[in-house]
Every structure is written in structure tokens, then in C-alpha cells.
Design a protein around this motif. Sequence first.
Motif, PDB file in Angstrom:
ATOM      1  N   HIS A 283       0.851  -1.189   0.000  1.00 45.42           N
ATOM      2  CA  HIS A 283       0.000   0.000   0.000  1.00 45.42           C
ATOM      3  C   HIS A 283       0.883   1.233   0.000  1.00 45.42           C
ATOM      4  N   GLY A 284       0.273   2.372  -0.158  1.00 48.57           N
ATOM      5  CA  GLY A 284       1.040   3.609  -0.142  1.00 48.57           C
ATOM      6  C   GLY A 284       0.155   4.815   0.103  1.00 48.57           C
ATOM      7  N   THR A 285       0.794   5.950   0.277  1.00 46.07           N
ATOM      8  CA  THR A 285       0.073   7.194   0.511  1.00 46.07           C
ATOM      9  C   THR A 285       0.641   8.269  -0.400  1.00 46.07           C
ATOM     10  N   MET A 286      -0.248   8.967  -1.072  1.00 41.82           N
ATOM     11  CA  MET A 286       0.145  10.105  -1.901  1.00 41.82           C
ATOM     12  C   MET A 286      -0.658  11.300  -1.394  1.00 41.82           C
ATOM     13  N   LYS A 287       0.023  12.263  -0.793  1.00 42.54           N
ATOM     14  CA  LYS A 287      -0.696  13.436  -0.311  1.00 42.54           C
ATOM     15  C   LYS A 287       0.213  14.635  -0.298  1.00 42.54           C
ATOM     16  N   PRO A 288      -0.280  15.817  -0.399  1.00 41.24           N
ATOM     17  CA  PRO A 288      -1.704  16.125  -0.510  1.00 41.24           C
ATOM     18  C   PRO A 288      -2.203  15.978  -1.952  1.00 41.24           C
ATOM     19  N   LEU A 289      -3.462  15.610  -2.090  1.00 37.64           N
ATOM     20  CA  LEU A 289      -4.138  15.541  -3.380  1.00 37.64           C
ATOM     21  C   LEU A 289      -5.342  16.473  -3.339  1.00 37.64           C
ATOM     22  N   TYR A 290      -5.634  17.077  -4.464  1.00 42.99           N
ATOM     23  CA  TYR A 290      -6.759  18.003  -4.546  1.00 42.99           C
ATOM     24  C   TYR A 290      -7.617  17.647  -5.756  1.00 42.99           C
ATOM     25  N   ALA A 291      -8.865  18.084  -5.742  1.00 43.73           N
ATOM     26  CA  ALA A 291      -9.764  17.834  -6.868  1.00 43.73           C
ATOM     27  C   ALA A 291      -9.100  18.322  -8.156  1.00 43.73           C
ATOM     28  N   LYS A 292      -9.233  17.546  -9.210  1.00 39.29           N
ATOM     29  CA  LYS A 292      -8.726  17.841 -10.549  1.00 39.29           C
ATOM     30  C   LYS A 292      -7.213  17.720 -10.682  1.00 39.29           C
ATOM     31  N   ASN A 293      -6.514  17.183  -9.652  1.00 33.71           N
ATOM     32  CA  ASN A 293      -5.093  16.881  -9.814  1.00 33.71           C
ATOM     33  C   ASN A 293      -4.930  15.742 -10.807  1.00 33.71           C
ATOM     34  N   ARG A 294      -3.861  15.777 -11.587  1.00 37.60           N
ATOM     35  CA  ARG A 294      -3.506  14.664 -12.465  1.00 37.60           C
ATOM     36  C   ARG A 294      -2.356  13.922 -11.780  1.00 37.60           C
ATOM     37  N   ILE A 295      -2.565  12.650 -11.482  1.00 39.03           N
ATOM     38  CA  ILE A 295      -1.583  11.853 -10.747  1.00 39.03           C
ATOM     39  C   ILE A 295      -1.014  10.768 -11.664  1.00 39.03           C
ATOM     40  N   GLU A 296       0.311  10.649 -11.672  1.00 37.11           N
ATOM     41  CA  GLU A 296       0.997   9.560 -12.352  1.00 37.11           C
ATOM     42  C   GLU A 296       1.867   8.871 -11.309  1.00 37.11           C
ATOM     43  N   TYR A 297       2.036   7.560 -11.443  1.00 39.83           N
ATOM     44  CA  TYR A 297       2.848   6.837 -10.465  1.00 39.83           C
ATOM     45  C   TYR A 297       3.575   5.683 -11.125  1.00 39.83           C
ATOM     46  N   GLN A 298       4.642   5.229 -10.460  1.00 40.58           N
ATOM     47  CA  GLN A 298       5.482   4.155 -10.983  1.00 40.58           C
ATOM     48  C   GLN A 298       6.097   3.410  -9.808  1.00 40.58           C
ATOM     49  N   ASP A 299       6.144   2.102  -9.922  1.00 36.78           N
ATOM     50  CA  ASP A 299       6.788   1.284  -8.901  1.00 36.78           C
ATOM     51  C   ASP A 299       7.299   0.014  -9.569  1.00 36.78           C
ATOM     52  N   TYR A 300       8.277  -0.630  -8.986  1.00 38.71           N
ATOM     53  CA  TYR A 300       8.801  -1.889  -9.490  1.00 38.71           C
ATOM     54  C   TYR A 300       8.768  -2.908  -8.372  1.00 38.71           C
ATOM     55  N   ILE A 301       8.216  -4.084  -8.683  1.00 42.65           N
ATOM     56  CA  ILE A 301       8.106  -5.157  -7.705  1.00 42.65           C
ATOM     57  C   ILE A 301       8.749  -6.398  -8.309  1.00 42.65           C
ATOM     58  N   THR A 302       9.623  -7.050  -7.542  1.00 43.93           N
ATOM     59  CA  THR A 302      10.276  -8.274  -8.002  1.00 43.93           C
ATOM     60  C   THR A 302      10.180  -9.341  -6.916  1.00 43.93           C
ATOM     61  N   TRP A 303      10.288 -10.599  -7.326  1.00 46.36           N
ATOM     62  CA  TRP A 303      10.315 -11.710  -6.391  1.00 46.36           C
ATOM     63  C   TRP A 303      11.029 -12.883  -7.039  1.00 46.36           C
ATOM     64  N   ARG A 304      11.506 -13.790  -6.215  1.00 47.95           N
ATOM     65  CA  ARG A 304      12.195 -14.987  -6.689  1.00 47.95           C
ATOM     66  C   ARG A 304      11.168 -16.068  -6.992  1.00 47.95           C
ATOM     67  N   CYS A 305      11.457 -16.872  -7.990  1.00 49.29           N
ATOM     68  CA  CYS A 305      10.574 -18.008  -8.285  1.00 49.29           C
ATOM     69  C   CYS A 305      11.427 -19.258  -8.488  1.00 49.29           C
ATOM     70  N   ASN A 306      10.787 -20.412  -8.362  1.00 49.14           N
ATOM     71  CA  ASN A 306      11.503 -21.678  -8.549  1.00 49.14           C
ATOM     72  C   ASN A 306      10.874 -22.468  -9.699  1.00 49.14           C
ATOM     73  N   ILE A 307      10.259 -21.787 -10.667  1.00 45.84           N
ATOM     74  CA  ILE A 307       9.702 -22.433 -11.842  1.00 45.84           C
ATOM     75  C   ILE A 307      10.837 -22.655 -12.844  1.00 45.84           C
TER      76      ILE A 307
END
Length: 64
Positions: free
Chosen positions: A33-57
Motif C-alpha cells: 500500500h502507499g500514501t500520496m498526499k496532498p491531493l486536490y480535486a482535478k489533480n492529475r496523478i501519475e505513479y510508478q513502482d517496481y516489484i520483483t520476487w524470486r521463483c523456482n519455476i
Amino acid sequence: MGNINEKGLRWWRNGSFAGQSAPHSVPPNYQIHGTMKPLYAKNRIEYQDYITWRCNIGPGGTVP
């Protein structure tokens, strides 16, 4: 297989960089989860994140 690694959410408000959350390494059952603040009506929000994990396939490795 192991923890999930999150680089940390980066976000922009109306085209300007607004910050980055701290990176995390958490168990697979953790709700990311995360928090983006402050935000106001009519704001344009862009976001980016990278998530990785190990696998054994097959030969195993890191999943982006």
C-alpha cells in the motif's frame, strides 16, 4: 519463494515529481500500500513502482 521486493512508489502531481516511498522487502502475504498526499480535486496523478520476487519455476530466477 521468499520475500517480495518493492523499489518504492514514485509519483508525480500535475507533471511535477512529488516524492518516493521507502523501498520494502515483505513476505508474500503482505498487502502493499502507499500514501500520496496532498491531493486536490482535478489533480492529475501519475505513479510508478517496481516489484520483483524470486521463483523456482524451471531454472528459477527473479520475476520483474
